[in-house]
Design an enzyme around this catalytic site. Structure first.
Site, short mmCIF file in Angstrom:
data_model
loop_
_atom_site.label_atom_id
_atom_site.label_comp_id
_atom_site.label_asym_id
_atom_site.label_seq_id
_atom_site.Cartn_x
_atom_site.Cartn_y
_atom_site.Cartn_z
N LYS A 78 31.32 38.70 22.67
CA LYS A 78 30.53 39.93 22.69
C LYS A 78 30.21 40.34 24.13
CE LYS A 78 26.30 41.72 20.45
NZ LYS A 78 25.22 41.35 19.51
N SER A 153 24.60 44.67 16.18
CA SER A 153 25.19 45.02 17.46
C SER A 153 26.48 44.27 17.77
CB SER A 153 24.17 44.76 18.59
OG SER A 153 23.82 43.38 18.66
N SER A 177 22.33 41.42 13.65
CA SER A 177 23.45 41.83 14.49
C SER A 177 24.71 41.01 14.31
CB SER A 177 23.04 41.84 15.96
OG SER A 177 22.14 42.88 16.21
#
Length: 483
Positions: A78, A153, A177
């Site tokens: 990420k 996210s 997320s």
């Protein structure tokens, strides 16, 4: 042979048997990304040259007889994790030139395990949305329907996995997320127990990578199977070597049971503050039926379940009180004025969010004390049950909604609109007390969109929901590649 959608476990076996090299796996992954990511936009910071060099190194290491859990396996990270030599921006244009000098602790653990890091995946602005888009890197589309969000996210990581760009990815979870993108994209994710995996280097730029103990937020694994989740969690889990790691070694207890028929499971599909959409309810029921068919003890109600309204309120208070900690003074004063204008009788989640943004330390301490009572309630529940099955959000992936007035957005649940952030109540059920939760695929909606559910387990017994996820995968199926 095409390897892109094979599991990490299968790739490790093939590498060990000499059926494929890490260089071949890496080249195939890069070719797929270069061909398909124009439509998905999952990979925002590719690192292909270093990935190929790492693959060559992995092949040499294997030839020397080295054995490491992820040796030669292509993975992604990420964007919010620090990675030396690559920008860390959290999607914020003002930080486009920030390049950290050292890897986040979890990136270091990936590399030490032998993984080949292909690059970084897209995130929403500041990691603060249930979608993934920002002005720097653009919008990440859902691989099943490009008009819909991949979630946030960790939406770039989920989309990359669903698209066959990598075998594993690492993300983070504060408000679902990890779990929401997995649910929207049809993959697996695990939100570990709070504090189980070190978070150093997963920090808002340009803050230094200090070993801070975060509240609510965790880092965790994403994969296409439950067994791969467990494999990656074993790499990620453990205290920071700069702090608790100086004194403690981690030993997670084994799963409570090995057979599906031995599990005691509570199924919850209704929340007092927001309805559950029909597609998600069907997914929960599909899992409940598989549990019952497998001989598990399944209950739909228990007085031991902590109050869901109070849980959602506490989660909202803890989440939003921290979200404005660094607001400019003038913005904070405006929030105080708005909060003061609320009616004392307004107990909506919108009002709770606004009041929480101007919490005093005394207010936060009171909420934290109430959280401890909820944790005790969960301990009592998990003396009678092994896991809780419930939704992750009320709906499958929704259409892209980039309205900058986020408090004005609405989530459509079977034709009726509800406040956008109210859908976080299900994610908060595990996050507020710090419980582990595994997101698993549970079928598809009538429109063909993936639907997932979460399996919430006892604190620091992460192997229990992971084992249940593996058993359910055998019963109801798991990941399917988008058509």
């Amino acid at each position: 042979m095409e390897w892109s959608f094979r599991t990490a476990e299968e790739l490790a076996a093939a590498l060990g048997a000499g059926e494929v090299t890490s260089v071949e796996l890496t080249d195939e992954a890069i070719a797929r990304i270069e061909r398909d990511d124009k439509a998905i936009n999952a990979m925002c910071v590719p690192d292909f040259d270093r990935a190929r060099a790492a693959a060559r190194g992995a092949d040499r290491a294997r030839a020397r007889g080295e054995i490491r859990p992820l040796l030669g396996i292509p993975v992604t990270v990420k964007e919010s994790y620090d990675m030396a030599g690559l920008p860390t921006t959290w999607g914020m244009p003002q930080h486009r030139d920030y390049v950290p000098a050292e890897d986040a602790v979890q990136v270091s653990r990936l590399k030490a395990a032998g993984a080949v890091v292909l690059g970084k995946t897209n995130v929403p602005l500041g990691l603060q949305d249930i979608q993934t888009f920002n002005d720097m890197y653009g919008t990440t589309n859902n691989p099943w329907d490009h008009t819909r969000t991949s979630g946030g996210s960790s939406g770039g990581s989920a989309a990359a996995l669903a698209s066959g760009f990598c075998a594993l990815s690492i993300g983070s979870d504060l408000a679902g997320s990890l779990r929401t993108p997995a649910h929207f994209c049809g993959v697996y994710a695990h939100k570990p127990t709070l504090g189980l995996a070190a978070t150093r280097g997963m920090v808002v730029p340009p803050a230094p990578p200090l070993p801070v103990e975060l509240d609510l937020a965790v880092v965790g694994p994403m994969a296409r199977t439950a067994r791969d989740l467990a494999l990656l969690l074993d790499v990620m889990a453990g205290p920071d070597p700069l702090t608790l790691g100086k004194a403690y070694d981690l030993t997670l207890p084994p799963a409570r049971h090995e057979r599906l028929g031995d599990f005691r499971v509570l199924v919850v599909d209704e929340h007092p503050l927001i309805p559950t959409g029909s597609a998600v309810r069907a997914g929960v029921n599909r899992v409940a039926d598989a549990l019952a068919d497998g001989g598990a003890h399944v209950a739909r109600h228990t007085p031991l379940l902590p109050d869901l309204t109070e849980a959602a309120t506490l989660y909202t208070q803890l989440l939003f009180s921290s979200s404005v900690a660094r607001f400019p003074v003038e913005g904070y004063e405006q929030l105080r004025a708005w909060a003061a204008g609320l009616s004392p009788d307004d107990r909506s989640l919108d009002a709770t969010r606004l009041r929480a943004m101007v919490f005093s330390h005394r207010d936060w301490m009171e909420a934290n004390s109430a959280r401890e009572l909820h944790r005790h309630g969960w301990r009592q529940l998990f003396a009678e049950f092994d896991a809780v099955v419930c939704p992750i959000t009320p709906t499958p992936a929704f259409p892209h909604d980039h309205d900058p007035q986020v408090m004005e957005r609405r989530i459509d649940i079977d034709g009726v609109g509800y406040p956008y952030f109210d859908q976080l109540v299900w994610a908060g059920l595990a996050t507020m007390p710090g419980l582990p939760a595994t997101a698993i695929p549970a079928g598809r909606s009538p429109e063909g969109l993936p639907v997932g559910v979460q399996l919430i387990g006892p604190m620091f017994e992460d192997r229990t929901p992971l084992r249940l996820a593996e058993l359910l995968e055998r019963e109801i199926g798991g990941f399917q590649a988008p058509r």
